[in-house]
Scaffold this motif. Structure first.
Motif, PDB file in Angstrom:
ATOM      1  N   LEU A  81      58.212  52.306 -18.933  1.00 55.02           N
ATOM      2  CA  LEU A  81      56.953  51.667 -18.543  1.00 55.02           C
ATOM      3  C   LEU A  81      57.216  50.447 -17.668  1.00 55.02           C
ATOM      4  O   LEU A  81      56.454  50.133 -16.764  1.00 55.02           O
ATOM      5  N   SER A  82      58.339  49.760 -17.957  1.00 58.44           N
ATOM      6  CA  SER A  82      58.605  48.549 -17.183  1.00 58.44           C
ATOM      7  C   SER A  82      59.151  48.872 -15.796  1.00 58.44           C
ATOM      8  O   SER A  82      59.404  47.972 -15.006  1.00 58.44           O
ATOM      9  N   ARG A  96      57.447  51.214 -14.023  1.00 57.99           N
ATOM     10  CA  ARG A  96      56.292  51.790 -13.348  1.00 57.99           C
ATOM     11  C   ARG A  96      55.292  50.687 -13.051  1.00 57.99           C
ATOM     12  O   ARG A  96      55.193  49.703 -13.778  1.00 57.99           O
ATOM     13  N   PHE A 150      51.146  50.455 -12.484  1.00 54.10           N
ATOM     14  CA  PHE A 150      49.966  51.294 -12.651  1.00 54.10           C
ATOM     15  C   PHE A 150      48.900  50.910 -11.655  1.00 54.10           C
ATOM     16  O   PHE A 150      48.440  49.774 -11.586  1.00 54.10           O
ATOM     17  N   LEU A 204      45.393  51.075 -10.720  1.00 55.73           N
ATOM     18  CA  LEU A 204      44.173  51.286 -11.494  1.00 55.73           C
ATOM     19  C   LEU A 204      42.958  51.584 -10.630  1.00 55.73           C
ATOM     20  O   LEU A 204      41.983  52.153 -11.083  1.00 55.73           O
ATOM     21  N   PHE A 206      48.170  46.658 -11.929  1.00 58.82           N
ATOM     22  CA  PHE A 206      48.136  45.940 -13.198  1.00 58.82           C
ATOM     23  C   PHE A 206      49.420  45.124 -13.346  1.00 58.82           C
ATOM     24  O   PHE A 206      50.515  45.626 -13.088  1.00 58.82           O
ATOM     25  N   PRO A 246      51.550  43.662 -16.115  1.00 63.83           N
ATOM     26  CA  PRO A 246      51.643  43.685 -17.591  1.00 63.83           C
ATOM     27  C   PRO A 246      51.924  42.314 -18.181  1.00 63.83           C
ATOM     28  O   PRO A 246      51.393  41.965 -19.222  1.00 63.83           O
ATOM     29  N   SER A 247      52.756  41.533 -17.522  1.00 63.61           N
ATOM     30  CA  SER A 247      53.176  40.287 -18.151  1.00 63.61           C
ATOM     31  C   SER A 247      52.025  39.294 -18.254  1.00 63.61           C
ATOM     32  O   SER A 247      52.062  38.383 -19.063  1.00 63.61           O
ATOM     33  N   ALA A 277      48.900  40.295 -18.910  1.00 71.19           N
ATOM     34  CA  ALA A 277      47.821  40.859 -19.708  1.00 71.19           C
ATOM     35  C   ALA A 277      47.793  40.288 -21.109  1.00 71.19           C
ATOM     36  O   ALA A 277      46.767  40.293 -21.769  1.00 71.19           O
ATOM     37  N   ASN A 278      48.912  39.783 -21.570  1.00 67.28           N
ATOM     38  CA  ASN A 278      48.968  39.327 -22.952  1.00 67.28           C
ATOM     39  C   ASN A 278      48.306  37.980 -23.170  1.00 67.28           C
ATOM     40  O   ASN A 278      47.961  37.632 -24.278  1.00 67.28           O
ATOM     41  N   ARG A 302      58.165  48.631  -8.029  1.00 64.86           N
ATOM     42  CA  ARG A 302      58.204  49.675  -9.052  1.00 64.86           C
ATOM     43  C   ARG A 302      57.573  50.958  -8.545  1.00 64.86           C
ATOM     44  O   ARG A 302      56.901  50.952  -7.502  1.00 64.86           O
ATOM     45  N   THR A 360      52.402  54.737 -10.360  1.00 63.75           N
ATOM     46  CA  THR A 360      51.902  55.801 -11.217  1.00 63.75           C
ATOM     47  C   THR A 360      50.394  55.836 -11.090  1.00 63.75           C
ATOM     48  O   THR A 360      49.722  54.855 -11.357  1.00 63.75           O
ATOM     49  N   HIS A 401      46.430  56.770 -14.087  1.00 63.04           N
ATOM     50  CA  HIS A 401      45.319  56.044 -14.692  1.00 63.04           C
ATOM     51  C   HIS A 401      44.333  55.508 -13.666  1.00 63.04           C
ATOM     52  O   HIS A 401      43.529  54.655 -13.978  1.00 63.04           O
TER      53      HIS A 401
END
Lengths: 389, 487
Positions: free
Chosen positions: A30-31, A33, A35, A37, A56, A58-59, A61-62, A96, A99, A102
């Protein structure tokens, strides 16, 4: 025991065949890829295609809670002479692997839509990464990349918003790409796509609005739009409507408005062909629902008053639907109402004769519409409460 | 071992025995005089013999009792002694040195009487043993609390109390050239499949080993297919399970010195059946049985499924979930499959450590485990939080099976499954599952297919597999003619 050894060797051999024969080696963490959106395609001034995508992060989003000013997404774009090339250009900027599994939304800028989306669709359909349950939108009066940039406060990822709005107003989501392909391959009918536009929101922010439906001709060029209510009528004819609110003024009964909320829909389209390619279409729309508001002096608990309301709605709505159909027929000349497939179904032999000339026949098809509403509930009160005092 | 006979001389016999049991401090030789007249030698193993009975019943009556034959010494014959002078229940005679030795070592007392070349063997076995306690591996909420002990005759008696039928046969056999362990094959005559009983007898006879110290020794000798992770013999600590299995046409094997009784044939479905199922209402019991099946499948598949869909098929995850997972996985240095293997190994290690370590240090491992696995690893960014969830759910699920040895099979299979999914994704999981199913359908336990009655299907027997049918629907005959095996 001795017979076991050849067996083990056989198992090992067949197991190693699995490794080499399938080519099933697409493991990607996953890291590794990124995404995609939502994405957009636009026609630029110099004739090149600009592809943008919302990715997106990821880092980011948290960081839940108010402190995070940083958006959990970024937009990257690339331009090239074709759609494919523009994606290549975009990839050069990404660390990356993209993908697309989604990606739910794809916005086409108005300019590109007017020029025609045939080439873009070709590249689209060849890419297995595009999933079939995707929504393609036309950005009315705007560039697709601008739609991507509009923030939406309710959703973490703004591109999710248009799908949710579409669903919230009773449309079916995840079908526009598929139905675009189906309509294009269906002889006679023209493809459509949902449309969004950017409007000023309540605050100074701009926001996305679900506008209606964008109509394309057989050359995949944008010819016009149906607004929200017109698009709903079209869906009603095509049996795809989930709910619809109608309002009608009653100047003769105190001047107020009666609003009805319809939740059950039926549609029956019958066609007939009489010599010299004269096609007649008869549309019967049925609907069931309830009174949503009553600002008039009518007492809806009385049968005749309710009947009056129903009759008025039937007559008016029939007219509106006819107007919409006329607009489609005369102004745009695109059969987005499924008439061709109705003819094909109901008169297959005659359709074989006329299908080559359908584009000239369609604007002159004689359409009659009759609407039959049945208002089942009038709410908990009979006459309007306040007037009664 | 010589088959030497005793002689009529007490002195000779005494020398013979003393020579045989030389250098054994626990063999007691005691010269007694019965009624002050008959010289005799009592030989027994200290600790194996119930000395209370020996003192009170035998010695006291000989020393203080009045003999009916006192007047006429010559009228006391060996048969008189057997018939009248042994006030205990179980006696027999032995002539050969070998028999005497065997009996003494098994806990009997031998009485060598002057003038006779036969001995009286009195069964005074009374060694220390654990009392009947609640079983530790198969706990029930509402069922009986008694569990087997290490003592064979206590165990057989516990089962005999549950099945008071003359048809309950218990054949005894001695296995192990050194340990001479008594093994009892129990079955219900007329109910158990005769071919299975015969097969058990045959396989038991073929065991060639010095010592039988646990049931596992016997299990490994008699099982059909040694190269598999699936146990083909069911083990139980509970008399009620053994009694029920006997009624289900199965054969039970009691081994002296172990509280686990082996039950054959055994199918995969026993992994999902708990004794408690039969002590609860059938609706709830069926529900928990489904729960167990689901959780065992989860324990087998969840980590590999997680690895497969995150690294091969992220399209399968709902978008919002994917975003959460992707956010949590950001910055984790290992590939998901390595991460999963690492955590699974760690969990297995913790589990093993939890069993092995002394009870006093128990809290240490749970604290360290909870902190290391639960929090620190995530905060340090070495492991992702979703993986911790996956591993802990798997850990809980893997310990749910009521049959400990079945649980081991599923716990072990998790690792190859994980490797397959790490290499090939869902395709690998499918392939591994196919291999697993092929293997399972190939397995047999004493001639009974391992997946029966599901494959081959026998509809009438399915009532106790996926659901626990109510008793009145499950067993119309108390003899259990519909029990769980075919052929």
């Amino acid at each position: 025991m001795t017979s076991r050894i050849p067996r083990i060797i056989a198992i090992l051999c067949s197991a190693s065949c699995i490794v080499f024969l399938t080519g099933c080696w697409d493991r990607e963490e996953l890291s590794d890829r990124v995404f995609d959106l939502a994405a957009s395609a636009d026609l630029q001034q110099d004739g090149t295609i600009l592809t943008s995508a919302q990715f997106f992060i990821p880092s980011r989003a948290n960081t839940t809670g108010g402190a995070s000013a940083e958006k959990p997404f970024f937009i990257e774009s690339g331009s090239g002479h074709s759609y494919f090339e523009s994606i290549q250009m975009m990839r050069q900027k990404l660390s990356r692997i993209v993908t697309r599994g989604h990606r739910r939304n794809f916005y086409i800028g108005e300019d590109l839509a007017k020029k025609g989306v045939y080439d873009m669709m070709d590249a689209f359909t060849r890419d297995p990464g595009n999933r079939i349950r995707m929504d393609i939108w036309v950005a009315k009066g705007n560039r697709g990349s601008e739609v991507l940039e509009v923030p939406y406060p309710l959703e973490k990822i703004p591109s999710v918003a248009s799908v949710k709005i579409h669903r919230a107003v009773g449309g079916s989501t995840g079908t526009s790409y598929l139905s675009f392909l189906l309509d294009s391959s269906d002889e006679g009918s023209c493809p459509t796509l949902p449309a969004v536009d950017i409007v000023p929101g309540a605050s100074s922010q701009r926001t996305i609005r679900f506008y209606g439906r964008a109509l394309f001709n057989r050359d995949y060029q944008l010819v016009g739009y149906l607004n929200f209510i017109e698009a709903s009528y079209r869906l009603w004819i095509l049996n795809g409507l989930k709910y619809l609110d109608l309002a009608e003024r009653f100047p003769d009964k105190g001047g107020g408005i009666v609003g009805v909320h319809l939740t059950q829909f039926g549609s029956k389209v019958t066609s007939s062909i009489s010599g010299a390619n004269k096609v007649k279409i008869q549309i019967v729309l049925t609907g069931g629902g309830q009174i949503g508001e009553n600002e008039t002096k009518l007492d809806l608990s009385k049968r005749e008053d309710l009947q009056l309301v129903q009759d008025r709605f039937n007559a008016k709505t029939s007219k509106y639907v006819e107007d919409m159909i006329k607009k489609v027929q005369k102004q745009y000349g695109t059969d987005v109402l499924g008439f061709s497939s109705t003819l094909n179904r109901q008169h297959p032999h005659a359709w074989e004769q006329i299908k080559g000339q359908w584009e000239t026949i369609f604007p002159n098809v004689e359409v009659t519409v009759s609407v039959h509403l049945k208002l089942k509930h009038i709410g908990l009160v009979g006459p309007a409460l306040i007037r009664e005092k | 071992m010589s088959t030497e006979q005793l002689s009529a001389s007490l002195q000779k016999n005494e020398n013979l025995l003393k020579n045989m049991f030389k250098d054994s401090y626990d063999i007691i030789f005691r010269n007694v005089q019965m009624f002050g007249e008959i010289k005799a030698l009592l030989v027994y193993v200290d600790g194996l013999v119930d000395t209370k009975t020996l003192d009170n019943v035998l010695l006291r009556s000989w020393m203080f009792g009045e003999s009916a034959h006192k007047q006429d010494k010559r009228s006391i014959t060996f048969d008189n002694i057997l018939e009248q002078l042994f006030p205990i229940a179980s006696i027999q005679t032995a002539e050969s040195i070998e028999d005497i030795e065997k009996d003494i070592l098994s806990g009997c007392a031998a009485l060598v009487i002057d003038g006779y070349d036969r001995t009286v063997i009195a069964d005074l076995r009374g060694f220390e043993h654990r009392t009947v306690e609640e079983p530790s591996t198969e706990v029930t909420v509402q069922g009986p609390r008694e569990g087997f002990t290490e003592s064979l005759n206590v165990n057989t008696a516990l089962v005999r109390r549950k099945i008071q039928s003359k048809d309950l046969k218990m054949e005894s056999i001695t296995v192990g050239s050194l340990s001479r362990t008594t093994i009892v094959i129990a079955y219900i005559h007329g109910v158990a499949n005769e071919s299975v009983v015969e097969e058990v007898r045959n396989r038991m006879r073929q065991i060639q080993i010095d010592t039988v110290l646990s049931g596992n020794v016997v299990e490994e000798f008699i099982e059909d297919q040694p190269f598999t992770v699936f146990p083909q013999v069911q083990k139980s600590e509970r008399p009620d399970i053994v009694a029920a299995s006997l009624a289900e046409r199965k054969v039970a094997i009691f081994i002296d010195g172990t509280p686990l009784v082996l039950i054959v044939p055994c199918t995969l479905w026993t992994a999902f059946q708990s004794a408690d199922d039969y002590y609860e209402r059938f609706i709830y019991a069926s529900f928990t049985r489904w729960l167990r099946m689901l959780l065992i499948l989860i324990s087998l598949y969840l980590p590999s499924f997680y690895v497969a869909i995150t690294t091969f098929h992220p399209q399968l995850i709902p978008t919002n979930l994917l975003l959460s997972i992707a956010a949590a996985r950001e910055g984790v240095p290992f590939p998901a499959v390595i991460e999963a293997l690492l955590m699974e190994f760690l969990f297995e290690g913790l589990r093993e450590a939890g069993i092995r370590m002394p009870r006093q240090t128990g809290s240490a491992i749970s604290i360290v485990g909870a902190i290391v696995i639960g929090q620190a690893a995530v905060q340090a960014g070495i492991v992702s939080a979703p993986m911790v969830i996956v591993v802990s759910v798997t850990g809980i699920a893997s310990l749910i099976t009521p049959r400990y040895n079945m649980g081991i099979a599923f716990r072990m299979l998790r690792f190859p499954m994980l490797v397959c999914s790490g290499f090939f994704g869902l395709y690998g999981i499918t392939m591994a599952t196919l291999f697993l199913l092929i293997h399972l359908t190939n397995l047999e336990s004493f001639g009974v297919p391992y997946l029966s009655p599901v494959a081959p299907t026998e509809r009438s027997k399915l009532r106790d597999i996926f659901i626990r049918a109510p008793w009145w629907a499950m067993r119309t005959q108390p003899s259990g003619k519909q029990g769980g095996e075919s052929k």
